[in-house]
Design a protein around this motif. Structure first.
Motif, mmCIF file in Angstrom:
data_model
loop_
_atom_site.group_PDB
_atom_site.id
_atom_site.type_symbol
_atom_site.label_atom_id
_atom_site.label_comp_id
_atom_site.label_asym_id
_atom_site.label_seq_id
_atom_site.Cartn_x
_atom_site.Cartn_y
_atom_site.Cartn_z
ATOM 1 N N ILE A 177 0.842 -1.213 0.000
ATOM 2 C CA ILE A 177 0.000 0.000 0.000
ATOM 3 C C ILE A 177 0.874 1.259 0.000
ATOM 4 O O ILE A 177 0.660 2.192 -0.789
ATOM 5 N N GLN A 178 1.900 1.260 0.882
ATOM 6 C CA GLN A 178 2.781 2.443 0.975
ATOM 7 C C GLN A 178 3.565 2.658 -0.322
ATOM 8 O O GLN A 178 3.729 3.789 -0.783
ATOM 9 N N SER A 179 4.032 1.552 -0.917
ATOM 10 C CA SER A 179 4.829 1.660 -2.155
ATOM 11 C C SER A 179 3.984 2.174 -3.314
ATOM 12 O O SER A 179 4.438 2.977 -4.133
ATOM 13 N N VAL A 180 2.726 1.691 -3.381
ATOM 14 C CA VAL A 180 1.825 2.166 -4.450
ATOM 15 C C VAL A 180 1.506 3.645 -4.226
ATOM 16 O O VAL A 180 1.473 4.438 -5.176
ATOM 17 N N ASP A 181 1.302 4.037 -2.976
ATOM 18 C CA ASP A 181 1.060 5.460 -2.668
ATOM 19 C C ASP A 181 2.225 6.331 -3.131
ATOM 20 O O ASP A 181 2.042 7.467 -3.554
ATOM 21 N N ARG A 182 3.448 5.757 -3.036
ATOM 22 C CA ARG A 182 4.640 6.520 -3.456
ATOM 23 C C ARG A 182 4.871 6.399 -4.962
ATOM 24 O O ARG A 182 5.883 6.852 -5.482
ATOM 25 N N LYS A 183 3.928 5.715 -5.636
ATOM 26 C CA LYS A 183 3.978 5.536 -7.095
ATOM 27 C C LYS A 183 5.252 4.824 -7.578
ATOM 28 O O LYS A 183 5.841 5.182 -8.605
ATOM 29 N N LEU A 184 5.691 3.826 -6.806
ATOM 30 C CA LEU A 184 6.872 3.055 -7.225
ATOM 31 C C LEU A 184 6.471 2.083 -8.342
ATOM 32 O O LEU A 184 5.346 1.549 -8.329
ATOM 33 N N SER A 199 -10.632 -7.149 -0.697
ATOM 34 C CA SER A 199 -11.098 -7.071 0.695
ATOM 35 C C SER A 199 -11.601 -5.679 1.048
ATOM 36 O O SER A 199 -12.002 -5.436 2.174
ATOM 37 N N GLY A 200 -11.504 -4.750 0.091
ATOM 38 C CA GLY A 200 -12.107 -3.435 0.321
ATOM 39 C C GLY A 200 -11.149 -2.287 0.552
ATOM 40 O O GLY A 200 -11.558 -1.220 0.982
ATOM 41 N N THR A 201 -9.850 -2.471 0.281
ATOM 42 C CA THR A 201 -8.885 -1.374 0.436
ATOM 43 C C THR A 201 -8.500 -0.844 -0.945
ATOM 44 O O THR A 201 -8.231 -1.622 -1.858
ATOM 45 N N LYS A 202 -8.462 0.477 -1.069
ATOM 46 C CA LYS A 202 -8.119 1.080 -2.374
ATOM 47 C C LYS A 202 -6.624 0.982 -2.645
ATOM 48 O O LYS A 202 -5.812 1.127 -1.734
ATOM 49 N N LEU A 203 -6.281 0.785 -3.907
ATOM 50 C CA LEU A 203 -4.901 0.949 -4.360
ATOM 51 C C LEU A 203 -4.956 1.904 -5.558
ATOM 52 O O LEU A 203 -5.625 1.614 -6.555
ATOM 53 N N ASN A 204 -4.278 3.040 -5.449
ATOM 54 C CA ASN A 204 -4.330 4.042 -6.528
ATOM 55 C C ASN A 204 -3.316 3.704 -7.617
ATOM 56 O O ASN A 204 -2.205 4.216 -7.636
#
Length: 732
Positions: free
Chosen positions: A636-643, A669-674
């Motif tokens: 989640i954190q890595s996707v948020d940082r657009k890696l 499971s219901g969590t967004k990934l941008n």
């Protein structure tokens, strides 16, 4: 008579007991007479008293050789508890400081110390040998004496040197060897190695009539089964044994999150943590300890009500010793083992790097435990036969205390088959083990059979009308009945006994039962690869849930699969969740999804359960431990940082398809990934629009269906990644 009176008085004075148990009194008299003594007494039979009481009564210090520090510590604490003198018992091992060693020596010289517990390694130190040569020693007790024998289940090479060290300590020091498990072969080994040829042997019965033995097939749903069993035995103490440390920690966590008070225990924890968990179990702060076999030796908790083997152990000795920790107070003790031949194959692989002789022994011991698990005869009779003891499976004490006896399989006449079997053993010159005998009977060859030219004999294939499993079952039952005998020295070669020869001369009726066949089947309630096997799902409820999903999808203007995917509905129709908390245990339902769509589903199920008087299988609602939460957070954190996804995968040693699978678990499971930034890298605007339109209109989110629809225009990975973006934007 005087000695007996003194003994009774000493027993009362030191331990507060009014009478001895079993053979204890006879053993102690023998030790007090300075004779070598060999004691074979099952776990819970009161072995330790056999050396503790005479040590307290005799002049000088008794040395107790023990393989485990935890066991020594427990016993030293117990002895100190019966005396005003702290120095009455000591441990001498590598964990002591120089000051502590000095204190131990001082107490021995001053005649305070009656029992000195040492590890075999400590006894080899010159410093200790020199010191002990100068003091009065009453006797040497070798506890867990089976460690001397390479045929024992816990062989320790350092035990082999004990005889020579004891000889150096002084002339004619009496020896008492003690073990809780020993086959006739191991007993022989112990006596020979300790040079106790004139020892008086005391052997208690190995029958523990209060223990119930049960074996269940090990399916993928073994955790749920263990949870159900423990919950049915609420507030009772129990031990669950696993072979690996990793599994110990995982299972302890699974039990904890499912409301069971449990702690893990294995040799990888530091001493302080081990002691803490052990004390929590002994003091009843927790009900269950999940452990490797490092736990239990010397654990004197009388009211352990069940012992579960998550993995089948390496030998019958290990199994007997570990199950023997149940019901030591004579009360109920349930011994449940899960069996899968896959586990046996794993254990065989572990042996492959060892010396050939060790491998042969290991395989022979493993085959005995396989025979125990698969047999359909009285399990108690099987175990007692292994330890050289006869048992009447009809009238013997505890005769109906196992699953096979309670649910007997039909017997069939096997007189003719037994004749064939005994003939094959004789005609192959009694040189073959079980495997070769069975192959000869069914007419299959191998290198060993060919080297003896067995396929040229008329007996080759005389049992081909039956399968190999039939012959295996017959051999196991014939061994226990005494018509055949296994030569342990020759790693299990079969011989015909006198009884077998008499049978061949005049055959009589012989009834046998077929062995159990434990199929490697998955439990019907398991979800695999994101799809429920669904065999146990409630079809009527499933239809209602699908209708509700359609209505909710229309209301929210999204495709049905965005609300809940098919595997989630299948799982709901299996587990009947009636609260939002229970809904979170359903496959593919996270907090976000539960909050957004869960309420009407829970309400529908609740009404359905009430109207149809459904008994909900609470045990199937197994919460997961969230063991992957670290990886989930990282993604989640890595996707948020657009890696770049390739970099995220590489950092965790994953291939891209594996990373996509992990991301699917998060999003479904219901969590967004941008993931817009990555989709822009791999698909242009028109392509994105085309796939978006497709998923908006689709009845299913199946990638296979999408691939067919687009007829090769897109790679599978592209569609899976876009589906993640779509679900994140539309569903969450």
């Amino acid at each position: 008579m005087g000695l007996t009176m003194d003994l009774q008085g000493a027993l009362k004075k030191y331990f507060g007991f009014d009478q001895f148990k079993g053979l204890q009194e006879n053993v102690i008299e023998n030790v007090l007479d300075n004779r070598d003594t060999f004691v074979i007494m099952p776990t819970g039979g009161g072995k330790s008293l056999c050396y503790q009481l005479p040590a307290l009564m005799k002049k000088g210090t008794a040395i107790v050789v023990s393989p485990l520090i935890a066991l020594m510590k427990n016993q030293v604490d117990a002895i100190r508890g019966v005396s005003e003198e702290h120095g009455i018992a000591h441990v001498l091992n590598s964990s002591l400081t120089k000051t502590e060693v000095r204190q131990v020596k001082e107490d021995i010289v001053n005649g305070l110390t009656k029992l000195l517990y040492v590890a075999p390694e400590s006894l080899t130190k010159e410093e200790y040998v020199d010191f002990l040569q100068q003091v009065t020693l009453s006797f040497v007790a070798v506890d867990e004496a089976h460690c001397i024998s390479e045929w024992g289940h816990d062989f320790r090479p350092e035990y082999r040197n004990l005889r020579s060290i004891i000889s150096r300590l002084g002339d004619a020091i009496p020896i008492i060897g003690l073990t809780a498990t020993a086959t006739p072969k191991v007993q022989e080994d112990i006596i020979k190695n300790l040079g106790m040829n004139d020892a008086k042997v005391f052997k208690a019965s190995f029958n523990r009539p209060n223990l119930f033995y049960e074996v269940r097939p090990k399916t993928k749903n073994v955790d749920a089964d263990i949870i159900r069993f423990v919950k049915q035995n609420q507030n009772k103490s129990g031990i669950v044994y696993c072979l690996s440390r990793k599994r110990v920690e995982e299972l302890a966590q699974v039990l904890q999150v499912n409301g069971i008070s449990a702690v893990p225990y294995h040799a990888g924890f530091d001493a302080k943590t081990r002691a803490k968990y052990q004390d929590m179990f002994l003091m009843e702060d927790v009900d269950v300890v999940v452990a490797t076999i490092a736990f239990g030796m010397g654990i004197d908790k009388p009211d352990v009500r069940f012992v579960i083997h998550h993995d089948i152990p390496k030998s019958i000795e290990s199994y007997y010793q570990e199950t023997g920790r149940a019901g030591r107070d004579g009360g109920e003790g349930h011994c449940l083992a899960y069996y899968s031949y896959k586990d046996v194959e794993k254990l065989e692989k572990f042996m492959s790097g060892k010396p050939v002789a060790e491998q042969e022994i290991g395989h022979a011991l493993l085959q005995e435990i396989v025979a125990y698990a698969e047999t359909s005869m009285s399990r108690r009779k099987f175990i007692l036969h292994y330890f050289g003891e006869d048992f009447d499976e009809v009238n013997g004490e505890g005769a109906d205390m196992d699953d096979n006896t309670r649910n007997p399989k039909p017997k069939e006449e096997a007189k003719d088959s037994l004749v064939k079997l005994l003939r094959v053993v004789q005609d192959t010159m009694e040189k073959f083990k079980t495997k070769e005998i069975v192959r000869t009977l069914v007419g299959k060859t191998n290198a060993l059979i060919s080297s003896h030219r067995t396929e040229e004999k008329e007996i080759f294939g005389i049992g081909e009308d039956k399968d190999e499993q039939y012959w295996m079952a017959l051999i196991r039952q014939v061994l226990v009945a005494g018509y055949l005998q296994k030569e342990i020295e020759q790693y299990g070669v079969l011989h015909v006994t006198e009884k077998g020869k008499a049978f061949l001369a005049t055959p009589v009726s012989f009834l046998m039962t077929k062995d159990h066949e434990y199929k490697e089947e998955e439990d019907s309630s398991i979800i695999t690869n994101g799809k429920s096997t669904g065999n146990a799902a409630d079809e009527k409820l499933l239809k209602l849930l699908r209708d509700l999903r359609k209505r909710e999808a229309r209301k929210n203007d999204v495709p049905p699969f965005v609300v809940f995917q098919d595997p989630s509905l299948d799982d709901m129709a299996l587990k009947y969740p009636i609260t939002m908390e229970e809904l979170l245990n359903v496959h593919g339902v996270g907090e976000g999804k539960a909050k957004k769509y869960g309420k009407p589903f829970v309400e529908l199920i609740s009404t359905y359960v009430e109207e149809n008087d459904i008994v909900r299988p609470d045990d199937l609602v197994v919460k997961s431990t969230g063991a992957n939460s670290g990886l989930k957070l990282y993604i989640i954190q890595s996707v948020d940082r657009k890696l770049p996804l390739d970099d995220i995968a590489a950092a965790k040693g994953l291939e891209l398809p594996d990373l996509i699978k992990d991301m699917e678990q998060i999003v479904f499971s219901g969590t967004k990934l941008n993931l817009g930034y990555w989709v822009d890298e791999i698909l242009d605007e028109d392509q994105q629009e085309e796939i978006h339109e497709y998923f908006l209109e689709a009845e299913t989110d199946s990638i296979t269906v999408a691939m067919e629809e687009f007829d090769g225009d897109y790679e599978e990975e592209e569609l899976r990644i876009y589906r993640l973006k779509f679900m994140s934007e539309v569903a969450n």
